[in-house]
Motif scaffolding. Structure first.
Motif, mmCIF file in Angstrom:
data_model
loop_
_atom_site.group_PDB
_atom_site.id
_atom_site.type_symbol
_atom_site.label_atom_id
_atom_site.label_comp_id
_atom_site.label_asym_id
_atom_site.label_seq_id
_atom_site.Cartn_x
_atom_site.Cartn_y
_atom_site.Cartn_z
ATOM 1 N N LEU A 104 0.822 -1.210 0.000
ATOM 2 C CA LEU A 104 0.000 0.000 0.000
ATOM 3 C C LEU A 104 0.857 1.261 0.000
ATOM 4 O O LEU A 104 0.541 2.236 -0.690
ATOM 5 N N VAL A 107 2.047 1.910 -3.448
ATOM 6 C CA VAL A 107 0.954 2.388 -4.295
ATOM 7 C C VAL A 107 0.674 3.864 -4.047
ATOM 8 O O VAL A 107 0.498 4.652 -4.979
ATOM 9 N N ILE A 115 -7.834 2.363 -4.972
ATOM 10 C CA ILE A 115 -7.321 1.170 -4.306
ATOM 11 C C ILE A 115 -8.503 0.278 -3.925
ATOM 12 O O ILE A 115 -9.429 0.721 -3.246
#
Length: 293
Positions: A104, A107, A115
């Motif tokens: 995460l 990202v 997401i």
């Protein structure tokens, strides 16, 4: 459409800012002569001006921008018992950090705003991620206990265009592997002489076979990217494979790399065992994190 070398140079400059031709050559694997030619072509096209990307340059990159990241996180994680009796595997902490958070964070740093997490086993526990990542959207897989991870792909099959798909139980050390632009569909893989795990055979960087065990191949890691064309095809082919006899028992990766491989051209993207790890068992976890010993 950008040529591959143009894309590589533009994205390097977008990420690093103004660089010398030598630095660009080292990063992209081109000769300095090739870099000079590419820089000239980018300037002539109006995509670069004094080593800065122009509005036209960003417009040219836009079709390659990653729109979303999808995490496959529904399974039980039986090989990590007893830890997973009370905690989904992606939420298990490794050296203080939840596995899924290593992904995460990458990202978020790549400025990917959409997401999605496909959850199943002890799914409500993933809600705790919202405190740090409030833009997460959860998709509940009600079939996780009766099918393989292709069932998770069924629930997100309409979201796969310009998308990363990630197994949520990986530990990512090299966050730079997750980038805001990708040129074409690909899987991460480590070049190896021999492996008894899932691996990829390739020809000219294009994946030709998915199998278990091989020589002079790429050890497969479950982080892939799908461009718009392939994402559209997957929305149909996932259903096709899922509804085949025995389809529910398949891994989702087999859709494009095995059962419908003639409809796809998917590349391998090199990484190393220092970049990313997969913890297969509780014994592996104890070796990596002394807190579990």
């Amino acid at each position: 459409m950008l040529q591959r070398k143009q894309f590589d140079v533009l994205t390097f400059i977008e990420n690093k800012g103004k660089q010398t031709q030598r630095a660009i050559a080292e990063a992209t694997g081109m000769s300095t002569g090739s870099v000079n030619k590419v820089l000239s072509s980018l300037a002539e096209s109006g995509y670069l001006s004094e080593f800065k990307i122009t509005e036209a340059g960003y417009a040219a990159l836009e079709p390659y921008r990653v729109k979303r990241a999808i995490f496959i996180a529904a399974g039980f994680g039986s090989r990590l018992v007893p830890i997973t009796l009370n905690t989904p595997k992606p939420l298990v902490r490794v050296n203080g950090t939840r596995m899924i958070e290593t992904l995460l964070e990458a990202v978020v740093e790549a400025e990917i705003e959409e997401i999605y997490i496909v959850r199943g086993y002890l799914g409500e526990q993933f809600d705790q991620l919202l405190y740090k990542y409030p833009n997460i959207k959860f998709i509940d897989n009600s079939l996780y206990n009766e099918a393989n991870n292709i069932s998770s792909a069924m629930f997100v099959r309409h979201l796969l265009e310009n998308a990363y798909v990630m197994e949520a139980d990986l530990v990512l050390y090299n966050k730079s592997l997750i980038t805001k632009y990708q040129y074409t569909s690909n899987y991460l893989g480590v070049p190896v002489e021999v492996t008894d795990d899932w691996c990829l055979e390739t020809k000219n960087r294009v994946i030709t076979k998915l199998k278990i065990g091989g020589q002079n191949c790429h050890h497969l890691y479950g982080i892939s990217y799908w461009n718009q064309e392939h994402g559209k095809k997957l929305s149909e082919d996932i259903v096709k494979v899922y509804e085949m006899p025995g389809g529910k028992e398949r891994y989702w990766d087999q859709v494009a790399l095995e059962f419908c491989a003639d409809r796809y051209s998917v590349e391998v993207r090199d990484c190393t065992f220092d970049d990313i790890i997969e913890i297969d068992s509780f014994a592996d976890l104890k070796k990596i994190d002394p807190a579990y010993r």
